[in-house]
Design a protein around this motif. Structure first.
Motif, PDB file in Angstrom:
ATOM      1  N   GLY A 192      -2.390  10.231  -9.036  1.00 41.31           N
ATOM      2  CA  GLY A 192      -3.081  10.269  -7.738  1.00 41.31           C
ATOM      3  C   GLY A 192      -4.118  11.370  -7.648  1.00 41.31           C
ATOM      4  O   GLY A 192      -4.855  11.450  -6.670  1.00 41.31           O
ATOM      5  N   SER A 193      -4.179  12.247  -8.656  1.00 40.94           N
ATOM      6  CA  SER A 193      -5.207  13.296  -8.620  1.00 40.94           C
ATOM      7  C   SER A 193      -6.532  12.796  -9.200  1.00 40.94           C
ATOM      8  O   SER A 193      -7.532  13.495  -9.136  1.00 40.94           O
ATOM      9  CB  SER A 193      -4.725  14.529  -9.390  1.00 40.94           C
ATOM     10  N   LEU A 200      -3.088  12.685  -1.081  1.00 39.58           N
ATOM     11  CA  LEU A 200      -3.221  12.750  -2.543  1.00 39.58           C
ATOM     12  C   LEU A 200      -3.793  14.120  -2.931  1.00 39.58           C
ATOM     13  O   LEU A 200      -4.552  14.706  -2.174  1.00 39.58           O
ATOM     14  CB  LEU A 200      -4.124  11.607  -3.036  1.00 39.58           C
ATOM     15  N   PRO A 201      -3.448  14.608  -4.109  1.00 38.54           N
ATOM     16  CA  PRO A 201      -3.844  15.974  -4.486  1.00 38.54           C
ATOM     17  C   PRO A 201      -5.342  16.117  -4.768  1.00 38.54           C
ATOM     18  O   PRO A 201      -5.977  15.148  -5.108  1.00 38.54           O
ATOM     19  CB  PRO A 201      -3.036  16.247  -5.746  1.00 38.54           C
ATOM     20  N   LEU A 220      -4.033  10.319   3.154  1.00 37.24           N
ATOM     21  CA  LEU A 220      -3.084   9.759   2.198  1.00 37.24           C
ATOM     22  C   LEU A 220      -2.268  10.841   1.477  1.00 37.24           C
ATOM     23  O   LEU A 220      -1.294  10.527   0.798  1.00 37.24           O
ATOM     24  CB  LEU A 220      -3.829   8.890   1.171  1.00 37.24           C
ATOM     25  N   GLN A 272      -9.914  10.820  -9.209  1.00 42.17           N
ATOM     26  CA  GLN A 272     -10.795  10.332  -8.150  1.00 42.17           C
ATOM     27  C   GLN A 272     -11.030   8.818  -8.238  1.00 42.17           C
ATOM     28  O   GLN A 272     -11.199   8.158  -7.227  1.00 42.17           O
ATOM     29  CB  GLN A 272     -12.128  11.079  -8.201  1.00 42.17           C
ATOM     30  N   MET A 300      -0.228  14.205 -11.862  1.00 43.71           N
ATOM     31  CA  MET A 300       0.048  12.932 -11.209  1.00 43.71           C
ATOM     32  C   MET A 300      -1.232  12.097 -11.137  1.00 43.71           C
ATOM     33  O   MET A 300      -2.324  12.633 -10.940  1.00 43.71           O
ATOM     34  CB  MET A 300       0.704  13.134  -9.843  1.00 43.71           C
ATOM     35  N   LEU A 358       1.369   6.702  -6.871  1.00 50.61           N
ATOM     36  CA  LEU A 358       0.290   7.609  -7.292  1.00 50.61           C
ATOM     37  C   LEU A 358       0.746   9.067  -7.252  1.00 50.61           C
ATOM     38  O   LEU A 358       0.233   9.924  -7.977  1.00 50.61           O
ATOM     39  CB  LEU A 358      -0.943   7.441  -6.392  1.00 50.61           C
ATOM     40  N   LYS A 359       1.716   9.351  -6.374  1.00 43.99           N
ATOM     41  CA  LYS A 359       2.204  10.731  -6.251  1.00 43.99           C
ATOM     42  C   LYS A 359       3.362  11.019  -7.210  1.00 43.99           C
ATOM     43  O   LYS A 359       3.780  12.156  -7.347  1.00 43.99           O
ATOM     44  CB  LYS A 359       2.669  10.985  -4.813  1.00 43.99           C
ATOM     45  N   PHE A 399      -7.200   1.854   2.410  1.00 43.69           N
ATOM     46  CA  PHE A 399      -6.756   2.372   3.704  1.00 43.69           C
ATOM     47  C   PHE A 399      -7.685   1.873   4.823  1.00 43.69           C
ATOM     48  O   PHE A 399      -7.242   1.429   5.877  1.00 43.69           O
ATOM     49  CB  PHE A 399      -6.738   3.911   3.683  1.00 43.69           C
ATOM     50  N   CYS A 400      -9.002   1.926   4.569  1.00 43.73           N
ATOM     51  CA  CYS A 400      -9.980   1.513   5.581  1.00 43.73           C
ATOM     52  C   CYS A 400      -9.840   0.026   5.905  1.00 43.73           C
ATOM     53  O   CYS A 400      -9.847  -0.373   7.071  1.00 43.73           O
ATOM     54  CB  CYS A 400     -11.400   1.806   5.096  1.00 43.73           C
ATOM     55  N   GLU A 401      -9.725  -0.785   4.873  1.00 44.23           N
ATOM     56  CA  GLU A 401      -9.590  -2.227   5.105  1.00 44.23           C
ATOM     57  C   GLU A 401      -8.320  -2.527   5.908  1.00 44.23           C
ATOM     58  O   GLU A 401      -8.304  -3.419   6.761  1.00 44.23           O
ATOM     59  CB  GLU A 401      -9.564  -2.991   3.775  1.00 44.23           C
ATOM     60  N   ILE A 440     -10.449  11.136   3.181  1.00 41.40           N
ATOM     61  CA  ILE A 440      -9.371  10.199   3.522  1.00 41.40           C
ATOM     62  C   ILE A 440      -8.218  10.342   2.528  1.00 41.40           C
ATOM     63  O   ILE A 440      -7.049  10.421   2.916  1.00 41.40           O
ATOM     64  CB  ILE A 440      -9.888   8.748   3.527  1.00 41.40           C
ATOM     65  N   SER A 441      -8.552  10.418   1.244  1.00 48.38           N
ATOM     66  CA  SER A 441      -7.457  10.441   0.272  1.00 48.38           C
ATOM     67  C   SER A 441      -6.688  11.762   0.337  1.00 48.38           C
ATOM     68  O   SER A 441      -5.482  11.778   0.118  1.00 48.38           O
ATOM     69  CB  SER A 441      -7.959  10.138  -1.138  1.00 48.38           C
ATOM     70  N   ILE A 479       0.755   4.210  -2.879  1.00 46.99           N
ATOM     71  CA  ILE A 479       0.525   5.642  -2.625  1.00 46.99           C
ATOM     72  C   ILE A 479       1.702   6.468  -3.155  1.00 46.99           C
ATOM     73  O   ILE A 479       1.516   7.517  -3.781  1.00 46.99           O
ATOM     74  CB  ILE A 479       0.297   5.904  -1.116  1.00 46.99           C
ATOM     75  N   PHE A 485       0.836  -1.206   0.000  1.00 51.03           N
ATOM     76  CA  PHE A 485       0.000   0.000   0.000  1.00 51.03           C
ATOM     77  C   PHE A 485       0.873   1.259   0.000  1.00 51.03           C
ATOM     78  O   PHE A 485       0.608   2.199  -0.756  1.00 51.03           O
ATOM     79  CB  PHE A 485      -0.937  -0.011   1.205  1.00 51.03           C
ATOM     80  N   TYR A 490     -17.561   6.277   7.045  1.00 50.22           N
ATOM     81  CA  TYR A 490     -17.668   5.512   5.792  1.00 50.22           C
ATOM     82  C   TYR A 490     -17.897   4.026   6.075  1.00 50.22           C
ATOM     83  O   TYR A 490     -18.866   3.434   5.619  1.00 50.22           O
ATOM     84  CB  TYR A 490     -16.388   5.703   4.974  1.00 50.22           C
ATOM     85  N   TYR A 491     -17.018   3.443   6.863  1.00 47.98           N
ATOM     86  CA  TYR A 491     -17.077   1.996   7.037  1.00 47.98           C
ATOM     87  C   TYR A 491     -18.294   1.576   7.861  1.00 47.98           C
ATOM     88  O   TYR A 491     -18.964   0.595   7.554  1.00 47.98           O
ATOM     89  CB  TYR A 491     -15.785   1.488   7.695  1.00 47.98           C
ATOM     90  N   GLN A 534      -8.239   7.572  -6.325  1.00 45.37           N
ATOM     91  CA  GLN A 534      -8.280   8.042  -4.931  1.00 45.37           C
ATOM     92  C   GLN A 534      -9.253   7.221  -4.091  1.00 45.37           C
ATOM     93  O   GLN A 534      -8.942   6.828  -2.976  1.00 45.37           O
ATOM     94  CB  GLN A 534      -8.704   9.515  -4.879  1.00 45.37           C
ATOM     95  N   HIS A 535     -10.446   6.986  -4.636  1.00 50.07           N
ATOM     96  CA  HIS A 535     -11.446   6.280  -3.840  1.00 50.07           C
ATOM     97  C   HIS A 535     -11.029   4.838  -3.572  1.00 50.07           C
ATOM     98  O   HIS A 535     -11.268   4.306  -2.503  1.00 50.07           O
ATOM     99  CB  HIS A 535     -12.805   6.332  -4.537  1.00 50.07           C
ATOM    100  N   PHE A 580     -13.111   7.676   8.233  1.00 47.72           N
ATOM    101  CA  PHE A 580     -13.036   6.224   8.100  1.00 47.72           C
ATOM    102  C   PHE A 580     -14.205   5.559   8.840  1.00 47.72           C
ATOM    103  O   PHE A 580     -14.895   4.699   8.296  1.00 47.72           O
ATOM    104  CB  PHE A 580     -11.688   5.701   8.639  1.00 47.72           C
ATOM    105  N   ALA A 625      -8.415   5.036  -0.869  1.00 48.10           N
ATOM    106  CA  ALA A 625      -9.005   5.331   0.438  1.00 48.10           C
ATOM    107  C   ALA A 625      -9.732   4.106   0.995  1.00 48.10           C
ATOM    108  O   ALA A 625      -9.686   3.831   2.196  1.00 48.10           O
ATOM    109  CB  ALA A 625      -9.969   6.517   0.330  1.00 48.10           C
ATOM    110  N   HIS A 626     -10.386   3.359   0.113  1.00 48.41           N
ATOM    111  CA  HIS A 626     -11.054   2.146   0.573  1.00 48.41           C
ATOM    112  C   HIS A 626     -10.038   1.122   1.107  1.00 48.41           C
ATOM    113  O   HIS A 626     -10.249   0.500   2.140  1.00 48.41           O
ATOM    114  CB  HIS A 626     -11.884   1.517  -0.548  1.00 48.41           C
ATOM    115  N   LEU A 677     -14.487   9.348   1.415  1.00 46.14           N
ATOM    116  CA  LEU A 677     -13.322   8.808   0.706  1.00 46.14           C
ATOM    117  C   LEU A 677     -12.431   9.940   0.176  1.00 46.14           C
ATOM    118  O   LEU A 677     -11.208   9.839   0.175  1.00 46.14           O
ATOM    119  CB  LEU A 677     -13.765   7.881  -0.435  1.00 46.14           C
TER     120      LEU A 677
END
Lengths: 371, 392
Positions: free
Chosen positions: A267-268, B391-392, B389, A270, A265, A256-257, A280-282, B384-385, A253, A249, B330-331, A273-274, B327, A277-278, B381
């Motif tokens: 990572g911009s 991200l831009p 994280l 969506q 980049m 992505l940057k 990250f949660c898991e 979070i990103s 990340i 992970f 969402y979860y 990104q989503h 988080f 982020a998902h 989300l």
């Protein structure tokens, strides 16, 4: 018990991370693979690990160990998951030492634990017989004088090709029970063949033909010794998988940057990104179950079976997700052997299947809850 | 670390609290909350559902325990963190109902404590403690949902007052509430996050009207709220004009945690309990894919609960992370939707009845809103990103 590691465990984790980064990065695994190394691990590296006490971590002090516990071992396993280090840590310490310490009599413990703790002796658990993980076995154990004669075929024996001692699960007609037996790898009637695996780590096929075995018969607990050892193994393996998930992970990340397309980049976007982020949660969930389950081994928690299945089930699911997303998000470069992200995919699949995949553990959880 | 003197004092407080609760909480107020009526909401036109409910509220109020955490000068209980925890634990152990439920306590209060002037705190907090004011929240608008900062309700400066015009939507209990805390646009020319202010409006003011919204789940507490040239005194502005967005963000974090289920002790029946009633002669659910769905849900639910536990432990160890509320929101809400999907499948035809208020089918429909209200899953989300994280 609070779901955080203590200061000592934190120090151990950090020193393990520094050591592995320097001495056993993924490039070392690649080297072992490309050299077609018959041992599949570096004895020199293992000696250094043992010198730092890693082989002795869970063994009681009275048998030459450190008595530091499984939560501590879990921190090291997690770090080896980041570097994908091939070592006998899982086969010998997590599974082997646990089986002997919990199931061996005084003599057996004295004969083996000290030698494991010092890093001299390697052990492997020989349990699987078909293409799918299951608890039942058809290898047989027949009583013969003061020992047993074992016959049958075992597959997917992790580190089976380098082990000095094998711990074999076998069924005894007499009391209709599956138990664990110690078999010397050099004994008559033992035939071991190395098998190449997708993660470049050691596995072997084992044929037993009236091989002499000693019963590990001193375990007392609510589960059988086999089930206890499998559960400890599942939890330790989940800790290793957590390290792999986190590292893959982090690399995603970072990529992505770094990677640019359409002048920005990636990572911009969506869409990416989503999904990041998902993940990250898991991973937040993964961290919780791994620490909870490791602590449960140390405290002798009665719910070990359930926690082990939660851990192995969740980590299997998440490692699959993150290793797949790794390839996809790295794009074409992720498909090349030069890029290291693919190593995580390969380790993930082997680790997922080892000691039961997510489907196996979901089925087990449902059975434990009686539905 | 808690020293031994504090420990002794706490033990003393615990035994006194338990004794007092046992003596003062009526038996009927120690039953689980089952419907809207079981809860006292307060307000100008407050109605107690029973004599016991009134008694319980008044007794708790006499100790300031309707809001135990707030300072005594606002009528609160003045309890420190450890004492609050003890009171909470003792009430949970005895099954005592909260004496009142109010957005004034859970949402507006914390914002006033952080952003309002002392004069405003003295004016608004005591009636919240005493259950005299029922507050509702005016955030979303028809054209400003996920893009909340795009809100258009205007508050024009008219010297000593603002003239407010516009429409809010999803205002829970606006038809029953006495006051509303609102996000309004005071500067239409400023960049969208900078032109927003936080305003308190009396619902009895001329030009305020409401209309209830019926949801796919049947009845609902939600309303639309209309402002038609409503005069609002300038002193009702909280914080600085144009700085309302930071108050809004602060409050949204609170709301997210509530919806995400942290501290939610009133969980529905476990899925496995229902599943056990439907096993076949082999002791398994006949539908293996449903069995897999339930086991996967239960795996994630069990580990999500551990994650709440871990977050609390991490916070105690000094590793708190505020962005984690996204988080949990969402979860937690996605999990709840999965729970009701599985529940509906498990009940078969019996789950489709549309007769009573507590019908599964109605609750099922309502859960679809969980991942929309308080910031959609997609917005979480995004947060979070960006915030975690990087991200831009």
């Amino acid at each position: 018990m609070p779901l955080v590691i203590n200061e000592e465990q934190q120090m151990l984790k950090e020193s393990a991370r520094d050591f592995l980064k320097e001495k056993a990065p993924i490039s070392q695994l690649r080297q072992l693979r490309d050299d077609n190394d018959p041992l599949g691990y570096s004895p020199q590296l293992w000696a250094e690990m043992a010198e730092m006490g890693w082989a002795a971590l869970t063994i009681l002090e009275s048998y030459g160990g450190l008595g530091f516990g499984f939560t501590g071992l879990g921190q090291i396993l997690e770090e080896t998951g980041r570097t994908l280090t091939a070592s006998p840590l899982v086969s010998t310490v997590l599974l082997g030492a646990t089986a002997i310490e919990k199931g061996g009599n005084q003599m057996q413990k004295e004969a083996h634990l000290g030698a494991i703790a010092s890093g001299e002796r390697l052990v492997a658990l020989a349990h699987e017989e078909t293409s799918f993980h299951q608890v039942a076995v058809s290898t047989t154990a027949l009583p013969n004088d003061d020992h047993y004669l074992l016959s049958g075929k075992k597959v997917f024996v992790l580190d089976g090709n380098i082990a000095d001692e094998l711990i074999v699960s076998a069924f005894s007609e007499g009391d209709q029970k599956t138990k664990l037996y110690l078999v010397n790898a050099k004994a008559a009637g033992v035939e071991i063949t190395k098998v190449k695996m997708m993660d470049s780590r050691n596995a072997a096929t084992l044929v037993l033909n009236n091989a002499k075995g000693e019963l590990l018969g001193s375990y007392e607990g609510s589960q059988t010794l086999l089930e206890y050892v499998l559960d400890v193994g599942r939890i330790g393996l989940a800790a290793e998988m957590l390290g792999g998930v986190k590292e893959a992970f982090d690399r995603i990340i970072a990529y992505l940057k770094e990677r640019k397309q359409f002048g920005v980049m990636i990572g911009s976007f969506q869409a990416l990104q989503h999904r990041a982020a998902h993940m990250f949660c898991e991973i937040e969930l993964c961290k919780s179950i791994v620490i909870k389950a490791l602590q449960a081994i140390d405290s002798g928690n009665e719910d070990l079976a359930q926690l082990a299945s939660l851990a192995k089930g969740k980590l299997g699911q998440t490692y699959k997700l993150v290793s797949n997303e790794g390839i996809q998000m790295f794009g074409g470069i992720g498909m090349t052997d030069d890029e290291e992200i693919g190593f995580f995919l390969k380790r993930a699949r082997v680790a997922q299947q080892s000691l039961g995949d997510t489907n196996f553990h979901l089925d087990r959880l449902a059975k434990l809850k009686r539905y | 670390m808690i020293d031994s003197q504090t420990r002794t004092d706490l033990d003393q407080f615990r035994s006194e609290t338990r004794e007092w609760l046992l003596a003062n909480c009526p038996d009927s107020m120690r039953q689980p909350v089952k419907s809207y009526n079981d809860i006292y909401w307060g307000g100008k036109n407050a109605v107690f559902a029973s004599e016991d409910q009134k008694l319980w509220f008044e007794r708790m109020l006499s100790k300031g325990w309707t809001v135990p955490a707030w300072d005594k000068r606002y009528g609160g209980g003045g309890l420190n963190r450890l004492e609050q925890k003890v009171l909470n634990e003792e009430m949970t152990a005895l099954g005592c109902r909260p004496p009142i439920f109010s957005f004034g306590i859970s949402m507006l209060g914390p914002a006033l404590l952080k952003f309002a002037s002392e004069e405003q705190k003295m004016r608004y907090l005591p009636p919240i403690v005493a259950g005299k004011t029922w507050w509702c929240q005016g955030y979303s608008e028809p054209e400003a949902g996920s893009d909340l900062a795009g809100l258009q309700t205007r508050a024009e400066d008219r010297g000593d007052h603002y003239l407010v015009s516009g429409q809010k939507v999803w205002t829970s209990y606006a038809d029953k509430a006495d006051w509303i805390f609102c996000l309004v646009r005071t500067d239409p020319d400023a960049p969208k996050h900078s032109g927003i202010s936080f305003l308190l409006i009396d619902m009895a003011s001329e030009g305020v009207s409401t209309r209830p919204i019926k949801l796919i789940s049947g009845k609902s507490p939600f309303c639309e709220t209309f402002f038609d040239n409503v005069k609002v005194p300038k002193e009702n502005l909280i914080g600085t004009e144009g700085k309302g967005w930071s108050i809004a963000k602060f409050l949204l974090t609170h709301e997210r945690q509530m919806i995400g289920g942290i501290g939610d002790t009133n969980k529905p029946k476990e899925l496995s309990t229902i599943a056990q009633e439907q096993v076949d002669f082999e002791g398994q659910l006949p539908d293996s894919s449903l069995r897999n769905e339930i086991a996967t849900f239960e795996m994630d639910e069990a580990i999500f609960d551990m994650t709440i536990e871990r977050a609390i432990d991490e916070a105690k160890a000094g590793n708190a992370s505020g962005a984690l509320s996204s988080f949990f929101k969402y979860y937690g809400t996605e999990l709840n939707k999965r729970r009701f999907e599985a529940m509906l499948s498990l009940h078969g035809f019996a789950g489709l009845s549309w007769e009573g208020d507590a019908d599964l089918a109605k609750m099922f429909c309502r859960t679809k809103g969980n991942s929309i209200e308080g910031g959609t899953s997609e917005v979480q989300l995004n947060i979070i990103s960006k915030r975690i994280l990087g991200l831009p």
